[in-house]
Design an enzyme around this catalytic site. Structure first.
Site, PDB file in Angstrom:
ATOM      1  N   GLY A  45      19.079  79.432 -26.942  1.00 38.93           N
ATOM      2  CA  GLY A  45      18.309  78.269 -26.485  1.00 38.93           C
ATOM      3  C   GLY A  45      19.095  77.428 -25.508  1.00 38.93           C
ATOM      4  O   GLY A  45      18.897  76.206 -25.438  1.00 38.93           O
ATOM      5  N   ASN A  91      18.808  77.158 -22.430  1.00 36.38           N
ATOM      6  CA  ASN A  91      18.075  76.807 -21.210  1.00 36.38           C
ATOM      7  C   ASN A  91      17.456  75.422 -21.260  1.00 36.38           C
ATOM      8  O   ASN A  91      16.898  74.959 -20.265  1.00 36.38           O
ATOM      9  CB  ASN A  91      16.972  77.832 -20.959  1.00 36.38           C
ATOM     10  CG  ASN A  91      15.961  77.887 -22.089  1.00 36.38           C
ATOM     11  OD1 ASN A  91      16.279  78.395 -23.160  1.00 36.38           O
ATOM     12  ND2 ASN A  91      14.766  77.352 -21.885  1.00 36.38           N
ATOM     13  N   TYR A 103       9.581  72.116 -40.579  1.00 37.71           N
ATOM     14  CA  TYR A 103      10.693  72.104 -39.621  1.00 37.71           C
ATOM     15  C   TYR A 103      11.992  71.692 -40.319  1.00 37.71           C
ATOM     16  O   TYR A 103      13.026  72.356 -40.175  1.00 37.71           O
ATOM     17  CB  TYR A 103      10.400  71.151 -38.466  1.00 37.71           C
ATOM     18  CG  TYR A 103      11.601  70.963 -37.566  1.00 37.71           C
ATOM     19  CD1 TYR A 103      11.969  71.949 -36.659  1.00 37.71           C
ATOM     20  CD2 TYR A 103      12.386  69.807 -37.636  1.00 37.71           C
ATOM     21  CE1 TYR A 103      13.095  71.799 -35.853  1.00 37.71           C
ATOM     22  CE2 TYR A 103      13.499  69.646 -36.835  1.00 37.71           C
ATOM     23  CZ  TYR A 103      13.850  70.646 -35.940  1.00 37.71           C
ATOM     24  OH  TYR A 103      14.961  70.489 -35.154  1.00 37.71           O
TER      25      TYR A 103
END
Length: 316
Positions: free
Chosen positions: A28, A30, A182
């Site tokens: 991740g 980016n 989450y």
């Protein structure tokens, strides 16, 4: 990875030690905190590999890093943590004989129902944030063990502090609530990071596993990195009052960067922002009481082995 600074050197997150010759993968990398982890590590001379589901977004992130760090050694590999079968080739695609560190950072956060699933039929957040990284660690382990002192840095979340795992409903099929799911997915990641280190120590591995979390990290307090992130004046103004308690995602990256580079960091540590675990320079903090539950961690490990079909540290 070889020592990059004497243990007695005071840590300064604004003047990072050199790490020339090292290779670090950031999942991740980016966007968000992962982007800033990659940008900051690129200033040390390390080769930084951005793992991303979208190579187009990764290329935009690489261009942003190179614009700020002209001599950066950065590149990208494609990976989809929501597709377990795709992870078997990631180690080969890195094109390196060893890997000094991996930052398990990528994640999915959904705000609204309905419940979604990965390509493998797992709840999307649990399947991506935890199971994807659990499986990836298995395939990267040979490269990490080939390094002098490999490190696995797991990015948790402050949201996990108020959650508890339901070992009978890891897939959130009963009373699905996105924010709770989450938080539990990040708690599962953190349990994994600590249990991983216990198993690595028992196996006499040279690899260490460290858990970090970024505290409170808001887009409105994060400096612009177009086209990766653009902070509007309005967003900054709205977030400014919260700056007394939380921080931007650039600062949220500091605990992970320290966990990769600082030789004083040890396996099994938990690193987080200094001020109430929400903002400030990174420091080691006591492992939360519910994270110290080794029975729950062991049950989660066995369940994860069954759900992924792999074991990052198989019994010898």
């Amino acid at each position: 990875m070889p020592p990059v600074a004497p243990p007695t050197t005071p840590w300064n997150h604004r003047h990072l030690p050199r790490a020339d010759g090292s290779t670090v993968l950031v999942t991740g990398g980016n966007a968000g905190i992962g982007y800033f982890v990659a940008e900051q590590l690129s200033t040390t001379g390390a080769t930084v590999v951005l793992g991303s589901r979208s190579l187009a977004r990764a290329e935009a992130a690489l261009a942003s890093v190179r614009a700020r760090v002209p001599d950066a050694r950065v590149r990208a590999v494609r990976m989809d943590l929501a597709d377990l079968s795709s992870l078997t080739t990631v180690a080969e695609s890195l094109g390196t004989a060893s890997l000094d560190a991996v930052v398990l950072n990528a994640g999915v956060a959904l705000d609204d129902p309905p419940r979604q699933e990965t390509a493998d039929g797992h709840e999307l957040m649990f399947g991506t944030n935890h199971l994807g990284h659990f499986a990836l660690a298995r395939w990267l382990m040979p490269l990490l063990e080939a390094a002098p002192a490999g490190r696995i840095v797991t990015m948790g979340s402050f949201a996990a502090k108020s959650e508890r795992l339901d070992l009978n409903d890891l897939q959130s099929r009963d009373g699905y609530r996105p924010k709770r799911t989450y938080g539990r997915s990040k708690l599962a990641q953190m349990h994994f990071g600590l249990e991983l280190d216990r198993r690595l120590r028992a196996a006499d591995s040279t690899v260490a596993s460290i858990v970090v979390h970024p505290g409170g990290a808001l887009d409105g307090l994060t400096p612009s990195r177009p086209p990766v992130h653009t902070r509007t004046p309005g967003a900054h103004l709205r977030a400014a009052p919260a700056g007394a308690f939380v921080q931007g995602k650039d600062a949220g990256a500091w605990p992970a960067v320290r966990a990769v580079l600082d030789p004083a960091v040890r396996g099994g540590d938990l690193w987080a922002p200094r001020v109430l675990g929400l903002r400030g320079r990174p420091r080691r903090e006591p492992v939360w009481a519910h994270l110290a539950d080794t029975v729950a961690a062991a049950h989660l490990w066995e369940a994860s082995c069954g759900l992924t079909g792999v074991d990052p540290v198989p019994s010898r």
